[in-house]
Scaffold this motif. Structure first.
Motif, mmCIF file in Angstrom:
data_model
loop_
_atom_site.group_PDB
_atom_site.id
_atom_site.type_symbol
_atom_site.label_atom_id
_atom_site.label_comp_id
_atom_site.label_asym_id
_atom_site.label_seq_id
_atom_site.Cartn_x
_atom_site.Cartn_y
_atom_site.Cartn_z
ATOM 1 N N LEU A 178 -10.034 -4.867 3.688
ATOM 2 C CA LEU A 178 -9.153 -4.460 2.369
ATOM 3 C C LEU A 178 -7.912 -5.035 2.596
ATOM 4 O O LEU A 178 -7.260 -5.025 1.413
ATOM 5 C CB LEU A 178 -9.320 -3.015 2.319
ATOM 6 C CG LEU A 178 -10.706 -2.100 2.171
ATOM 7 C CD1 LEU A 178 -10.531 -0.435 2.211
ATOM 8 C CD2 LEU A 178 -11.164 -2.272 0.540
ATOM 9 N N GLY A 179 -7.340 -5.126 3.614
ATOM 10 C CA GLY A 179 -5.915 -5.538 3.515
ATOM 11 C C GLY A 179 -5.088 -4.358 3.360
ATOM 12 O O GLY A 179 -5.584 -3.122 3.117
ATOM 13 N N ARG A 180 -3.701 -4.623 3.646
ATOM 14 C CA ARG A 180 -2.789 -3.265 3.530
ATOM 15 C C ARG A 180 -2.911 -2.616 2.186
ATOM 16 O O ARG A 180 -2.837 -1.551 2.093
ATOM 17 C CB ARG A 180 -1.434 -3.947 3.783
ATOM 18 C CG ARG A 180 -0.119 -3.013 3.693
ATOM 19 C CD ARG A 180 1.112 -3.857 3.796
ATOM 20 N NE ARG A 180 2.177 -3.043 3.530
ATOM 21 C CZ ARG A 180 3.301 -3.298 3.522
ATOM 22 N NH1 ARG A 180 3.640 -4.769 3.891
ATOM 23 N NH2 ARG A 180 4.530 -2.464 3.316
ATOM 24 N N TRP A 181 -2.722 -3.503 0.922
ATOM 25 C CA TRP A 181 -2.524 -2.869 -0.192
ATOM 26 C C TRP A 181 -4.054 -2.391 -0.698
ATOM 27 O O TRP A 181 -4.030 -1.437 -1.381
ATOM 28 C CB TRP A 181 -2.188 -4.046 -1.142
ATOM 29 C CG TRP A 181 -0.705 -4.445 -0.812
ATOM 30 C CD1 TRP A 181 -0.369 -5.875 -0.370
ATOM 31 C CD2 TRP A 181 0.498 -3.625 -0.535
ATOM 32 N NE1 TRP A 181 0.927 -5.673 -0.197
ATOM 33 C CE2 TRP A 181 1.345 -4.317 -0.498
ATOM 34 C CE3 TRP A 181 0.757 -2.155 -0.875
ATOM 35 C CZ2 TRP A 181 2.689 -3.999 -0.154
ATOM 36 C CZ3 TRP A 181 1.849 -1.944 -0.886
ATOM 37 C CH2 TRP A 181 2.893 -2.506 -0.483
ATOM 38 N N GLY A 182 -4.917 -3.042 -0.212
ATOM 39 C CA GLY A 182 -6.200 -2.702 -0.716
ATOM 40 C C GLY A 182 -6.663 -1.233 0.112
ATOM 41 O O GLY A 182 -7.122 -0.106 -0.686
ATOM 42 N N THR A 183 -6.178 -0.994 1.272
ATOM 43 C CA THR A 183 -6.278 0.255 1.916
ATOM 44 C C THR A 183 -5.523 1.044 1.229
ATOM 45 O O THR A 183 -5.918 2.428 0.970
ATOM 46 C CB THR A 183 -5.711 0.057 3.366
ATOM 47 O OG1 THR A 183 -6.532 -0.743 3.871
ATOM 48 C CG2 THR A 183 -5.722 1.420 4.067
ATOM 49 N N LEU A 184 -4.084 0.994 0.529
ATOM 50 C CA LEU A 184 -3.652 1.791 0.154
ATOM 51 C C LEU A 184 -4.167 2.257 -1.519
ATOM 52 O O LEU A 184 -4.212 3.387 -1.681
ATOM 53 C CB LEU A 184 -1.963 1.182 -0.403
ATOM 54 C CG LEU A 184 -1.180 1.978 -1.192
ATOM 55 C CD1 LEU A 184 0.332 1.446 -0.836
ATOM 56 C CD2 LEU A 184 -1.288 2.136 -2.552
ATOM 57 N N TRP A 185 -4.771 1.483 -2.106
ATOM 58 C CA TRP A 185 -5.336 1.526 -3.251
ATOM 59 C C TRP A 185 -6.484 2.591 -3.025
ATOM 60 O O TRP A 185 -6.842 3.437 -3.890
ATOM 61 C CB TRP A 185 -5.782 0.386 -4.094
ATOM 62 C CG TRP A 185 -4.722 -0.108 -4.921
ATOM 63 C CD1 TRP A 185 -3.942 -1.345 -4.589
ATOM 64 C CD2 TRP A 185 -3.712 0.600 -5.922
ATOM 65 N NE1 TRP A 185 -2.928 -1.199 -5.806
ATOM 66 C CE2 TRP A 185 -2.933 -0.330 -6.238
ATOM 67 C CE3 TRP A 185 -4.167 1.749 -6.648
ATOM 68 C CZ2 TRP A 185 -1.871 0.055 -7.367
ATOM 69 C CZ3 TRP A 185 -3.279 2.108 -7.753
ATOM 70 C CH2 TRP A 185 -1.960 1.229 -7.950
ATOM 71 N N VAL A 186 -7.340 2.303 -2.141
ATOM 72 C CA VAL A 186 -8.564 3.285 -1.527
ATOM 73 C C VAL A 186 -8.074 4.536 -1.427
ATOM 74 O O VAL A 186 -8.595 5.531 -1.845
ATOM 75 C CB VAL A 186 -9.388 2.488 -0.635
ATOM 76 C CG1 VAL A 186 -10.465 3.583 0.032
ATOM 77 C CG2 VAL A 186 -9.893 1.125 -0.905
ATOM 78 N N SER A 187 -7.055 4.646 -0.710
ATOM 79 C CA SER A 187 -6.446 5.950 -0.331
ATOM 80 C C SER A 187 -5.900 6.891 -1.437
ATOM 81 O O SER A 187 -6.186 8.074 -1.502
ATOM 82 C CB SER A 187 -5.422 5.670 0.791
ATOM 83 O OG SER A 187 -5.570 5.122 2.026
ATOM 84 N N ALA A 188 -5.388 6.013 -2.225
ATOM 85 C CA ALA A 188 -4.882 6.817 -3.608
ATOM 86 C C ALA A 188 -5.899 7.060 -4.575
ATOM 87 O O ALA A 188 -5.611 7.853 -5.413
ATOM 88 C CB ALA A 188 -3.654 5.922 -4.324
ATOM 89 N N ALA A 189 -7.013 6.536 -4.473
ATOM 90 C CA ALA A 189 -7.946 6.495 -5.478
ATOM 91 C C ALA A 189 -8.314 8.137 -5.664
ATOM 92 O O ALA A 189 -8.854 8.467 -6.845
ATOM 93 C CB ALA A 189 -9.264 5.808 -5.475
#
Length: 203
Positions: free
Chosen positions: A84-95
């Motif tokens: 996911l990478g850094r920003w992908g991980t952020l979006w998954v966490s925020a979802a």
């Protein structure tokens, strides 16, 4: 106070809150899984988590905590941050929290539309409140919660420390103690966010 007390004092309220919690927790975890899947991480799909089936998301111990302690959790969605990478991980966490806020707003809008329908407003008010609680609770930036992973994605050096803490066998107990001690402050934030949602939809 856990939900179990309502079972004898107000069984109708117990059923409404329990159903709202099951559905809201399911959507929360599904949002994590769906977002990770869409961003290229096959891990949630491999574990059968890209589904709205509550049985795939509920955690037995987390449900018991909800019944007897008044707070609990669902089964975390497994992801591979390397996919996911850094920003992908952020979006998954925020979802997950975002999905709960969207449900809360939708429930508020439906309350305005169905105000004259018997019991509809009361049920929708419960759904709104439950989802605000889930959104705020999960955005607390402490280990094991989505807020911690969002913070870790924003500050990678801190994220590594938080991940190391999560791996410790005592981390769950410390987090639960923190939540218990800070419960009044958390309740205040929940009240403010609920007021904001209600104001947003014109309630």
């Amino acid at each position: 106070m856990g939900l179990i007390n309502l079972l004898t004092t107000n069984p109708v309220a117990f059923v409404i809150i329990a159903v709202a919690l099951v559905l809201s927790l399911t959507v929360h975890e599904f949002a994590h899984a769906w977002t990770a899947d869409r961003l290229g991480d096959p891990t949630p799909r491999r574990y059968g988590r890209v589904t709205l089936n509550p049985g795939k998301h509920l955690d037995p111990f987390g449900v018991l905590l909800l019944l007897f302690a008044g707070f609990g959790f669902a089964r975390p969605v497994p992801i591979n941050p390397g996919n996911l990478g850094r920003w992908g991980t952020l979006w998954v966490s925020a979802a997950g929290p975002i999905s709960n806020l969207l449900i809360a707003v939708l429930a508020g809008l439906l309350m305005r539309m169905l105000v004259s329908v018997p019991y509809a407003a009361e049920i929708l008010a419960v759904i709104l409140s439950v989802n605000v609680v889930l959104a705020v609770f999960n955005l607390i930036p402490i280990p094991l919660l989505d807020g911690s992973r969002i913070l870790g994605a924003l500050v990678p050096s801190l994220g590594r420390s938080l991940a190391q803490f999560e791996a410790q066998p005592f981390s769950f107990v410390i987090v639960m103690l923190f939540i218990f001690i800070a419960r009044d402050a958390i309740d205040g934030i929940i009240g403010s966010v609920q007021g904001w949602v209600e104001g947003l939809v014109g309630l």
